[in-house]
Design a protein around this motif. Structure first.
Motif, mmCIF file in Angstrom:
data_model
loop_
_atom_site.group_PDB
_atom_site.id
_atom_site.type_symbol
_atom_site.label_atom_id
_atom_site.label_comp_id
_atom_site.label_asym_id
_atom_site.label_seq_id
_atom_site.Cartn_x
_atom_site.Cartn_y
_atom_site.Cartn_z
ATOM 1 N N GLU A 5 -25.539 -6.908 9.278
ATOM 2 C CA GLU A 5 -24.109 -7.071 9.054
ATOM 3 C C GLU A 5 -23.419 -7.626 10.289
ATOM 4 O OE1 GLU A 5 -23.292 -3.741 5.679
ATOM 5 O OE2 GLU A 5 -23.645 -3.205 7.739
ATOM 6 N N ALA A 9 -21.163 -10.917 9.862
ATOM 7 C CA ALA A 9 -19.711 -10.884 9.953
ATOM 8 C C ALA A 9 -19.139 -12.128 10.643
ATOM 9 C CB ALA A 9 -19.266 -9.609 10.653
ATOM 10 N N ARG A 13 -16.865 -15.712 9.241
ATOM 11 C CA ARG A 13 -15.652 -16.238 9.852
ATOM 12 C C ARG A 13 -15.826 -17.738 10.137
ATOM 13 N NH1 ARG A 13 -14.730 -12.744 14.586
ATOM 14 N NH2 ARG A 13 -15.135 -11.035 13.163
ATOM 15 N N ARG A 24 -9.417 -21.335 4.234
ATOM 16 C CA ARG A 24 -9.464 -19.984 3.697
ATOM 17 C C ARG A 24 -8.386 -19.783 2.640
ATOM 18 N NH1 ARG A 24 -10.633 -14.841 7.161
ATOM 19 N NH2 ARG A 24 -10.837 -13.387 5.457
ATOM 20 N N PHE A 28 -8.870 -19.054 -1.362
ATOM 21 C CA PHE A 28 -8.199 -17.896 -1.941
ATOM 22 C C PHE A 28 -7.359 -18.315 -3.153
ATOM 23 C CE2 PHE A 28 -4.290 -15.276 -1.692
ATOM 24 C CZ PHE A 28 -4.835 -14.055 -1.955
ATOM 25 N N THR A 32 -7.838 -17.356 -7.140
ATOM 26 C CA THR A 32 -6.772 -16.711 -7.903
ATOM 27 C C THR A 32 -6.471 -17.495 -9.178
ATOM 28 O OG1 THR A 32 -5.842 -16.150 -5.772
ATOM 29 C CG2 THR A 32 -4.491 -15.720 -7.681
ATOM 30 N N THR A 35 -9.262 -17.053 -11.717
ATOM 31 C CA THR A 35 -9.196 -15.734 -12.351
ATOM 32 C C THR A 35 -8.123 -15.706 -13.430
ATOM 33 O OG1 THR A 35 -9.648 -14.927 -10.144
ATOM 34 C CG2 THR A 35 -9.169 -13.292 -11.809
ATOM 35 N N CYS A 36 -6.940 -16.239 -13.084
ATOM 36 C CA CYS A 36 -5.841 -16.232 -14.050
ATOM 37 C C CYS A 36 -6.233 -16.997 -15.303
ATOM 38 C CB CYS A 36 -4.590 -16.846 -13.438
ATOM 39 S SG CYS A 36 -3.818 -15.771 -12.254
ATOM 40 N N PHE A 39 -8.584 -15.010 -17.491
ATOM 41 C CA PHE A 39 -7.970 -13.887 -18.182
ATOM 42 C C PHE A 39 -6.996 -14.353 -19.248
ATOM 43 C CE2 PHE A 39 -9.815 -11.303 -14.999
ATOM 44 C CZ PHE A 39 -9.989 -10.103 -15.636
ATOM 45 N N ILE A 279 1.532 1.632 -12.007
ATOM 46 C CA ILE A 279 0.826 1.583 -10.725
ATOM 47 C C ILE A 279 1.356 2.651 -9.780
ATOM 48 C CG2 ILE A 279 0.460 0.144 -8.688
ATOM 49 C CD1 ILE A 279 0.321 -2.218 -10.680
#
Lengths: 284, 306
Positions: A5, A9, A13, A24, A28, A32, A35-36, A39, A279
């Motif tokens: 690890e 790590a 990076r 990055r 990301f 996202t 995923t949307c 779904f 939540i």
């Protein structure tokens, strides 16, 4: 393990730095959006199907005829209107009854120790595990014998029975999170046990109750198996009516989708307004 | 007896009674509903499982363990239904736990449009499972389904999804994961937001990487919630009925039958209510034992890791 690890790590990076400045962030963002899409797609497809005329429904991806006729046709059927009202009434009443019944039972589990709470907890844990099929079949005979088959009560009370186990468990968690010293103070000041429960503990548990109410309402609104077996012509339920469009009356995908979109409306409203309470309130 | 001699003991007896009465009053409504609408039906079913009870010819004669013996010896039950049920349970719970955890971590960050993403991710909670299953069947239809249309656009030959065992199983699994990932995400997000911020600040000061912070701080603190979620979800996955029934009906040729479908088919399609009830009782016993073992195991694992 730890050396691997330790090597990995910094490498991860470097991976993001090697992409590009802001790589990055792009990564990301892409994740996202993907995923949307994943779904939302089945729901998007449902809405699209509901807007297609009956002759074009088998080639939803081709052609561009859109129409609202499906909704008009569905809403002109008396059984759909009745089912909308019944589903709404059953979901709301089941929510109120289940919360009322399980708030007290969860409070008991949280505040007392001894044989009665232990036995009760064991019972709800065991009955929670029993598969639906092993009691929904005989439940048909039982509600018939009681003369409440195909009425509100005949569907409501089994739903409450379904919720008792899970909700008592969660309610116990809510009350565990509330400091009982306020109740002791109230009792020293002359409150009865019921007074301490109703005036002190219950108001403090309202965020949790709201969260459960939202989940319970959605669950009952969408439930299928109980509605299928425990109701007939007198109490049509929306999920059963929807499923019948593609089972018994031929494959009317466009009408099924239109009804499903109508059913989605109230659920969407409940979720949009309820999600922040859910939540905030759901902390097991 | 001591109550008469010692006034204090009498007082204590009354006090205990009052407390017990309060405890019983608190659970009385729940107990009543449970007795009439769960225990009574379960006993009715258990009674039927010992009888020759065909729905078209209810003789109701006592035949002992014959129904159980049939189910236990049935190759269909042993070689198809049980592996299917437990395979489905493991795959569904593992996939939706991992996906739900990733979503919860994503939603726990602040970014523009977070509210919209959260609403979209929660969409499956609003869709009735039976509707989701109908939609999946529609999308995986071999002639008109959108999945084959997309595959064809990439030059892949259309697949008859629902007429082969493993592809049908995949479609069922996909539906289940789609339906239940938001549930995991919701509960884990609630848990994440209630974690204390100090350990994370300390990790940040020590310049711990994101992965190590997750592995050594977030995950251990989330474990109790994960245990509860996994146990509840595993029990529910064991008794899955509606999505399998709608997507494949247990077919092709009973290849994707899970336990609930088996009991339903025996009782309502072969009209042998006694045998269906026997299967249901056996399933109930299996899952109760399994759930207790799972709870013990996971609980111990949590305590050891602490």
């Amino acid at each position: 393990m730890s050396t691997i690890e330790a090597i990995q790590a910094p490498r991860s990076r470097y991976f993001f730095e090697a992409l590009a400045p802001g790589g990055r962030r792009a990564f990301f963002l892409l994740g996202t959006v993907a995923t949307c899409l994943l779904f939302a797609f089945p729901v998007f497809w449902l809405v699209l199907t509901s807007l297609r005329p009956g002759y074009a429904v088998y080639y939803v991806h081709r052609g561009s005829d859109f129409t609202l006729d499906n909704f008009r046709e569905v809403l002109s059927q008396e059984i759909v209107l009745k089912a909308l009202w019944n589903s709404f009434a059953i979901a709301t009443l089941a929510t109120v009854l289940s919360l009322g019944v399980t708030a007290t039972s969860g409070y008991m589990l949280s505040r007392f120790r001894g044989t009665i709470p232990t036995a009760w907890f064991g019972a709800i844990y065991v009955f929670r595990c029993v598969p639906y099929v092993s009691w929904v079949l005989p439940l048909y005979f039982v509600t018939r014998a009681m003369g409440i088959f195909d009425t509100y009560w005949g569907l409501l009370l089994p739903h409450v029975a379904v919720h008792i186990c899970f909700f008592s468990w969660i309610m116990k968690g809510f009350f565990d999170g509330i400091d009982p010293s306020m109740e002791y103070a109230a009792m020293i000041d002359g409150c009865s046990r019921w007074g301490a429960f109703l005036r002190v503990a219950l108001p403090a548990a309202v965020p949790g109750l709201t969260a459960l109410a939202v989940l319970c309402w959605l669950y009952t609104w969408n439930e299928f198996l109980f509605a299928l077996i425990l109701t007939a012509q007198n109490t049509p339920i929306l999920t059963v009516v929807m499923a019948q469009f593609v089972h018994e009356l031929g494959m009317e995908w466009h009408l099924m989708s239109a009804t499903a979109v109508l059913a989605l409306g109230p659920a969407l409203i409940v979720t949009i307004f309820g999600q922040k309470y859910v939540i905030r309130g759901l902390k097991i | 007896m001591a109550g008469v001699a010692n006034p204090m003991a009498g007082f204590r007896l009354v006090a205990v009674d009052e407390k017990k009465r309060f405890m019983l009053a608190l659970i009385a409504p729940a107990v009543l509903v449970l007795v009439f609408f769960q225990i009574l039906p379960i006993l009715t079913g258990a009674n039927a499982s010992f009888r020759d009870w065909h729905l078209n010819d209810p003789k109701k004669t006592w035949i002992g363990l014959t129904n159980y013996a049939y189910v236990v010896r049935d190759r269909e039950f042993l070689n198809v239904v049980l592996p299917n049920t437990f395979g489905f349970l493991a795959a569904s719970v593992a996939a939706s736990l991992i996906a739900g955890l990733m979503l919860a971590l994503l939603l726990n960050r602040q970014f523009p449009g977070r509210w919209l993403v959260q609403t979209i991710v929660l969409l499956p909670l609003m869709v009735a499972p039976v509707i989701a299953a109908i939609m999946i069947r529609w999308m995986f239809n071999d002639q008109f389904g959108i999945v084959n249309v997309i595959l064809e656009a990439f030059g892949i030959a259309p697949i008859a999804w629902l007429t082969q065992k493993w592809t049908a199983f995949f479609a069922i699994l996909l539906t289940d994961v789609w339906l239940w990932t938001p549930w995991f995400a919701l509960l884990l997000l609630a848990a994440l937001q209630s974690l204390p911020p100090e350990p994370f600040e300390a990790a940040q000061i020590d310049a711990a990487s994101a992965w190590r912070t997750f592995r050594y701080i977030t995950l251990p603190m989330l474990r109790p919630v994960i245990v509860v979620c996994v146990v509840i979800r595993a029990i529910d996955a064991f008794r899955t009925f509606d999505i399998v029934w709608t997507i494949s009906g247990g077919g092709p040729a009973r290849a994707t039958e899970v336990f609930s479908i088996y009991a339903y088919v025996e009782a309502f399609q072969f009209l042998n209510f006694g045998r269906g009830s026997a299967a249901a009782v056996l399933g109930a016993i299996i899952i109760v034992v399994f759930a207790m073992a799972l709870y013990r195991l996971l609980n111990r694992w949590v305590e050891v890791s602490r």
